[in-house]
Write a protein that holds these residues in place. Structure first.
Motif, PDB file in Angstrom:
ATOM      1  N   TYR A 190      16.773  11.703 -15.773  1.00  0.00           N
ATOM      2  CA  TYR A 190      17.875  11.830 -16.728  1.00  0.00           C
ATOM      3  C   TYR A 190      19.144  12.333 -16.039  1.00  0.00           C
ATOM      4  N   LYS A 191      18.967  13.272 -15.128  1.00  0.00           N
ATOM      5  CA  LYS A 191      20.130  13.856 -14.448  1.00  0.00           C
ATOM      6  C   LYS A 191      20.832  12.841 -13.559  1.00  0.00           C
ATOM      7  N   PHE A 192      20.045  12.043 -12.843  1.00  0.00           N
ATOM      8  CA  PHE A 192      20.612  11.086 -11.891  1.00  0.00           C
ATOM      9  C   PHE A 192      20.425   9.653 -12.382  1.00  0.00           C
ATOM     10  N   LYS A 193      20.643   9.452 -13.663  1.00  0.00           N
ATOM     11  CA  LYS A 193      20.459   8.126 -14.261  1.00  0.00           C
ATOM     12  C   LYS A 193      21.312   7.096 -13.537  1.00  0.00           C
ATOM     13  N   GLY A 194      20.649   6.007 -13.106  1.00  0.00           N
ATOM     14  CA  GLY A 194      21.359   4.957 -12.378  1.00  0.00           C
ATOM     15  C   GLY A 194      21.572   5.257 -10.912  1.00  0.00           C
ATOM     16  N   LYS A 195      21.060   6.402 -10.435  1.00  0.00           N
ATOM     17  CA  LYS A 195      21.208   6.778  -9.022  1.00  0.00           C
ATOM     18  C   LYS A 195      19.836   7.120  -8.436  1.00  0.00           C
ATOM     19  N   PRO A 196      18.969   6.120  -8.318  1.00  0.00           N
ATOM     20  CA  PRO A 196      17.590   6.373  -7.878  1.00  0.00           C
ATOM     21  C   PRO A 196      17.470   6.977  -6.491  1.00  0.00           C
ATOM     22  N   LYS A 197      18.477   6.785  -5.639  1.00  0.00           N
ATOM     23  CA  LYS A 197      18.401   7.342  -4.286  1.00  0.00           C
ATOM     24  C   LYS A 197      18.366   8.869  -4.303  1.00  0.00           C
ATOM     25  N   LYS A 198      18.841   9.464  -5.419  1.00  0.00           N
ATOM     26  CA  LYS A 198      18.812  10.920  -5.556  1.00  0.00           C
ATOM     27  C   LYS A 198      17.376  11.433  -5.672  1.00  0.00           C
ATOM     28  N   LEU A 199      16.433  10.541  -5.943  1.00  0.00           N
ATOM     29  CA  LEU A 199      15.036  10.939  -6.097  1.00  0.00           C
ATOM     30  C   LEU A 199      14.242  10.710  -4.813  1.00  0.00           C
TER      31      LEU A 199
END
Length: 301
Positions: A186-195
Motif C-alpha cells: 500500500y505504501k509503495f503502490k506502483g513501485k514494486p522495486k521498493k519491495l
C-alpha cells in the motif's frame, strides 16, 4: 448497503489457526502482551442464530460472523470475534451490535443456574488501503448532544486499520510477514522495486494477493508459479509489466485496425512493450506495412 469483501475466506481460513488468531488478538487488543494463550482457544460456531421469545411472538434471527473463538482459562470464559472489512461500511457499527446482541441472547436462552454469561469481545479489521472513516459509536453516528447522553444508550466498536498495526509486535512470523507485506504494498503502490529483498512463504503471498488485488487473479497466478518462497518484488514487477503490456497491446491494436481494417491484428500478440511502442509510432507516422512486418516477424496476408 454493506460492502462485501470477496476474498475474506482466505483470512478466515488462516486465522482459524489458534496460534495466528491469538497472536493477532494480542497485538490489536493488548499491545502485543501475551494475554490470550492459544492453548485455551477453541473455534466457536460463527453461525449466529437465536430465538427472541415474547408472550406474544417468537422470532428467529440468523447471521454469520467472520471468525469467533471461545477462550476458556480457569474460571474465565469469553467469546472473541473478528470482522474483516476492505472498504468503509457506514452501518458496520449496527452489524456488530447485532452480532454481539445475538450472542448474548443465545446464551440467555440456554442459561442455567450454574452458568454465567460470557463476555463478548469484538474487533473490526479494516484491510483496505484507506483508513476507516465511519462512526465507531452510536453517540457519534446520531450526533447525540451531552444533554441527551443520560437517556441514550451508547454502543461502540473497535476498528483497527491494517495500516496502523505494529507488525514488530507479532510473535508469529507468518503474521509479521502478512501485515508487513500489505503495508509495504500500500505504501509503495506502483513501485514494486521498493519491495526488493522481501521474500515470504507462498501461502502468505496468496493471502496478500487476495487482499490487495482481490478483483484480479493474475497476481495469484504469478505467485503460484514460484516455489515455496515468493519474491514479492519479482512477482509485482511481473504483474505490473503484464498489466502495462496488455494496455499497450489494446491501444496498438486499435490503431492497427484503423489503418489496416482487413488485416489480422493478432499478429501483434506476444510482442514486448518496446516492440509495441515502436509499431504504435510507426502506425501514427503511417509507415509502410512492410516495415511493420519486420517488427512483428509475421507475414500479414
Amino acid at each position: 448497503m454493506a460492502s462485501i469483501f470477496k476474498n475474506d475466506i482466505v483470512l478466515k481460513d488462516f486465522f482459524k489457526n489458534p496460534r495466528y488468531f491469538a497472536d493477532l488478538v494480542n497485538v490489536i487488543l493488548y499491545s502485543g502482551l501475551p494475554v490470550i494463550d492459544p492453548e485455551y482457544l477453541n473455534i466457536y460456531d460463527s453461525e449466529i442464530s437465536t430465538v427472541i421469545k415474547n408472550h406474544s411472538f417468537i422470532k428467529e434471527i440468523e447471521l454469520r460472523r467472520d471468525i469467533v473463538f471461545k477462550y476458556t482459562n480457569g474460571n474465565e470464559s469469553k467469546l472473541i470475534g473478528i470482522e474483516n472489512q476492505k472498504q468503509n461500511d457506514r452501518f458496520m457499527l449496527f452489524r456488530c451490535m447485532s452480532y454481539d446482541s445475538i450472542f448474548y441472547q443465545r446464551q440467555i436462552n440456554n442459561l442455567s443456574n450454574d452458568n454465567e454469561l460470557m463476555k463478548v469481545s469484538s474487533a473490526v479489521i479494516n484491510w483496505g488501503e484507506h483508513r476507516w472513516q465511519n462512526c465507531d459509536n452510536l453517540y457519534e453516528f446520531f450526533k447525540v448532544q451531552d444533554i441527551e447522553k443520560i437517556s441514550t444508550s451508547n454502543f461502540s466498536i473497535l476498528v483497527v486499520n491494517v495500516l496502523d498495526i505494529d507488525y514488530h509486535l507479532f510473535k508469529e512470523k507468518k503474521n509479521y510477514d502478512l501485515i508487513k507485506t500489505i503495508q509495504l504494498i500500500y505504501k509503495f503502490k506502483g513501485k514494486p522495486k521498493k519491495l526488493k529483498g522481501l521474500v515470504i512463504d507462498r501461502d502468505i503471498a496468496i493471502i496478500v494477493a487476495s487482499i490487495v488485488n482481490e478483483e484480479n487473479e493474475v497476481l495469484k497466478n504469478i505467485i503460484l508459479k514460484q516455489g515455496e518462497k515468493v519474491d514479492m518484488c519479482e512477482s509485482l514487477m511481473n504483474f505490473y509489466n503484464q498489466a502495462v503490456n496488455k494496455e499497450t497491446l489494446q491501444k496498438t491494436k486499435q490503431i492497427f485496425k484503423h489503418f489496416y481494417p482487413y488485416e489480422d491484428s493478432n499478429v501483434l500478440n506476444n510482442l514486448t512493450k518496446k516492440q509495441l511502442d515502436i509499431i504504435f509510432t510507426m502506425l501514427l507516422d503511417q509507415e509502410p506495412l512492410d516495415k511493420i512486418k519486420n517488427i512483428t516477424k509475421n507475414v500479414i496476408n
